[in-house]
Enzyme design. Structure first.
Site, mmCIF file in Angstrom:
data_model
loop_
_atom_site.group_PDB
_atom_site.id
_atom_site.type_symbol
_atom_site.label_atom_id
_atom_site.label_comp_id
_atom_site.label_asym_id
_atom_site.label_seq_id
_atom_site.Cartn_x
_atom_site.Cartn_y
_atom_site.Cartn_z
ATOM 1 N N LYS A 1 -16.982 0.441 0.357
ATOM 2 C CA LYS A 1 -15.729 0.170 1.080
ATOM 3 C C LYS A 1 -15.921 0.463 2.562
ATOM 4 C CE LYS A 1 -13.974 3.003 -1.831
ATOM 5 N NZ LYS A 1 -13.112 3.942 -2.597
ATOM 6 N N GLY B 1 -4.984 7.858 -0.780
ATOM 7 C CA GLY B 1 -5.061 7.376 -2.172
ATOM 8 C C GLY B 1 -5.527 5.945 -2.305
ATOM 9 N N THR B 2 -5.907 5.315 -1.195
ATOM 10 C CA THR B 2 -6.326 3.897 -1.317
ATOM 11 C C THR B 2 -7.595 3.780 -2.156
ATOM 12 O OG1 THR B 2 -7.418 4.194 0.806
ATOM 13 C CG2 THR B 2 -5.307 3.021 0.822
ATOM 14 N N GLY B 3 -8.499 4.752 -2.009
ATOM 15 C CA GLY B 3 -9.762 4.685 -2.769
ATOM 16 C C GLY B 3 -9.525 4.798 -4.259
ATOM 17 N N CYS B 4 -8.716 5.803 -4.634
ATOM 18 C CA CYS B 4 -8.429 5.979 -6.075
ATOM 19 C C CYS B 4 -7.756 4.736 -6.619
ATOM 20 C CB CYS B 4 -7.463 7.141 -6.288
ATOM 21 S SG CYS B 4 -7.859 8.624 -5.405
ATOM 22 N N THR C 1 -2.304 5.706 4.143
ATOM 23 C CA THR C 1 -3.505 5.217 3.445
ATOM 24 C C THR C 1 -4.037 6.236 2.437
ATOM 25 O OG1 THR C 1 -4.854 6.181 5.181
ATOM 26 C CG2 THR C 1 -4.244 3.841 5.443
#
Ligand SMILES: Cc1ncc(COP(=O)(O)OP(=O)(O)O)c(N)n1
Ligand code: TZP
Ligand code: MG
Length: 587
Positions: free
Chosen positions: A266, A301-304, A299
């Site tokens: 990412k 928590g976008t990865g989870c 933003t």
């Protein structure tokens, strides 16, 4: 004597079957089974040993579902059945198990996973690996769950439920990684999505460096996809600096060498002026997934969420690449929707995962996003033809959908803007009542004003990248392409499909260069986007088009073959059967 009622599926109907078990003097058991021929009244058994035995049934025996216990009466006493018939049709629900930490602020961790899966229509069970005290400022404390209790949670879920996909987030200890790997060996699942959570987006360390080697050695080799951000990718590779798209590509390759089937690095943290580009690597090809950078503090928590959304897509049967694309669009949509909400006083707020549940249910584009099967029979309207045959646009659209059109494009070159918007609103209502997307030709303003599902643009219209920035990630964008270069550009601009033609000569679009079947095939073979063929297509030449031998040719777009006729419905049906017949043969 035991009496029972059993339901059996036959031809989509549950048939009640009466089971009567009688013990004879000789101790042999006799099982009689009978389909009560009526919902009430007597039913008779002919038994070789006991002659005729009569039973009277009280209480309805409907076929589906049965929830109330039935009372069966023999000659003189009522006997409650040994089993109360509780039958309802059952169907599998796509299921994700998240193995992650709890985020007290509920923006990330298992809370994010639960919300994302709920929004995407997937069941999500949870194994909690740690409880964190965190908020929009950062992480104030981490309390790992005892490893034996992580093992117990894993066993409880995996031994009882049919989990399709496991998604991992924060795993704070080496022992937990090993326990997870052992559990997955004992209870295999369809896919494993690993989000190598080591550093929170607020910069707090969530897993110490000792765990990196175990992640590399034990977890990545059994992962179907691993989704590191820049920091995590760098840590997995021993701390190499990653600052450019080229670095991302090489990182994806090196991480792939550690064993996962797919890698998604990412690039959201790439320094400007880079776009938010993610690199998807499948072991052979690199895909650069572009998306508009959403300027917002929300933003966390976008990865989870991206990882659990990928898991949700896989659980629903999408391919890995489709799951990644849909997940990326979902996260972008959620960020876009939430960009101005304010939760917490810190530098980084959570976003709203549940926008899909709040959006107007008619906003078709968010309900299921673009599906390339929509391209099968693409009906493009034409007011001149409507005028010639004396019918309204609404009548034309209704008839084409009834005949099998799978997507509608309003193509108006002379109508005033206000009238075009009204037309779009009226047609959108018809389309959405049948689950058919509505695309607007050329006019992004009309698409925005009517909240249509997307726009189709040509090479001389607004560039797709600009259209994407205006419409956002969850709308459908099509681009006309005659060449491979144009097809590649459409891909890079974030389009969803390509309209390729004119395949055959046509008078519907002026000054249109015909590219023939060879030109169509050349574009299809290089395009990374699904393709719809257009130009002079009729029921007679559909086979020659659909059988060019290109898997990503997903359908045909037609104007006069449907609308320059008196009966649109029958012409569309004819075209639909032609294209579906060919599609079934070329799958
Ligand atoms: C599905 C589809 N493919 C191609 C076209 C042609 O679009 P464009 O090149 O912009 O030409 P006009 O339709 O605007 O004349 C299309 N409309 N739809
Ligand atoms: C809009 C467009 N773009 C390329 S050909 C064409 C017209 C297609 O019309 P028809 O299906 O009547 O040939
Ligand atoms: Mg155009």
């Amino acid at each position: 004597m035991d009496i029972g009622l059993e339901y059996r599926y036959e031809n989509e109907v549950l048939i009640p079957t009466l089971l009567v078990q009688i013990e004879l003097e000789s101790k042999t058991k006799l099982l009689l089974q009978r389909r009560p021929s009526c919902a009430q009244g007597a039913t008779h058994f002919q038994t070789p040993h006991l002659g005729t035995r009569s039973y009277r049934i009280e209480g309805m025996i409907p076929t589906i579902p049965v929830r109330s216990p039935l009372t069966l009466c023999t000659n003189n006493s009522s006997i409650r059945p040994t089993t109360t018939a509780m039958c309802t049709p059952t169907h599998r629900v796509p299921h994700v198990l998240t193995v992650a930490g709890s985020d007290s602020g509920a923006g990330a961790g298992i809370q994010a996973d639960l919300k994302a899966c709920a929004a995407l229509g997937v069941y999500c069970s949870t194994v909690v690996t740690a409880v964190t005290a965190q908020n929009t400022v950062g992480v104030q404390g981490i309390h790992p769950v005892p490893e034996t209790f992580v093992a117990a949670q894993l066993r409880s879920v995996l031994s009882d439920m049919q989990v399709d996909v496991v998604k991992t987030g924060m795993i704070p200890s080496i022992g937990m990684v090993k326990i997870l790997c052992q559990s997955l060996q004992e209870f295999p699942v369809r896919a494993l999505v690993v989000d190598p959570v080591m550093v929170s987006t607020s910069g707090d360390v969530l897993a110490d460096s000792s765990i990196v080697s175990v992640l590399r050695k034990d977890l990545l080799p059994v992962a179907d996809i691993v989704t590191p951000n820049l920091k995590e990718a760098s840590i997995l590779l021993g701390g190499v600096p990653l600052e450019t798209v080229a670095h991302l590509r090489s990182a994806a390759k090196l991480i792939h060498d550690l064993g996962p089937r797919y890698v998604l690095v990412k690039g959201g943290d790439l320094p400007a002026p880079f776009d938010a580009v993610d690199i998807f690597f499948d072991g052979q090809e690199y895909h650069e997934l572009l998306g508009p950078r959403v300027e917002t503090r929300n933003t966390h928590g976008t990865g989870c969420t991206l990882a659990s959304s990928i898991a949700a897509g896989l659980a629903k049967g999408l391919s890995m690449f489709e799951a990644v694309q849909v997940a990326k669009r979902f996260v972008e949509s959620a960020l876009h929707y939430s960009k101005n909400i304010s939760i917490g006083r810190g530098v980084q707020g959570p976003f709203d995962h549940l926008l899909k549940l709040k959006q107007n249910t008619n906003s078709f584009s968010l309900r299921r996003g673009f599906d390339k099967s929509d391209l099968l029979l693409y009906a493009i309207t034409d007011s001149r033809m409507n005028k010639k045959w004396g019918r309204s646009m609404v009548e034309a659209v209704k008839a084409s959908i009834k005949g099998g059109a799978t997507i509608i494009q309003l193509r108006e070159k002379e109508v005033e803007t206000g009238e075009f918007v009204e037309l779009a609103l009226a047609c959108k209502e018809i389309c959405h009542s049948k689950g058919v997307p509505l695309i607007i030709n050329d006019r992004v303003d009309v698409a925005l004003a009517s909240n249509a599902d997307g726009v189709h643009v040509g090479q001389s219209d607004m560039q797709a990248r600009t259209v994407r920035a205006l419409l956002g990630p969850d709308k459908i964008i099509g681009v006309s392409c005659k060449t491979e270069e144009q097809a590649l550009q459409a891909w890079n601009d974030g389009a969803d499909y390509i309209g390729c033609g004119g395949v055959f000569p046509t008078s519907t679009k002026e000054n249109n260069r015909t590219i023939g079947l060879d030109g169509l095939k050349a574009v299809c073979l290089t395009s990374k986007l699904p393709v719809v063929a257009i130009g002079g297509i009729s029921a007679d030449n559909v086979p020659s088009v659909m059988e060019i031998g290109a898997a990503n040719l997903r359908g045909i777009a037609v104007v006069s073959a449907l609308f320059d006729h008196d009966c649109i419905f029958s012409e569309t049906m004819k075209m639909y059967s032609a294209v579906t017949h060919c599609r079934s043969r070329t799958k």
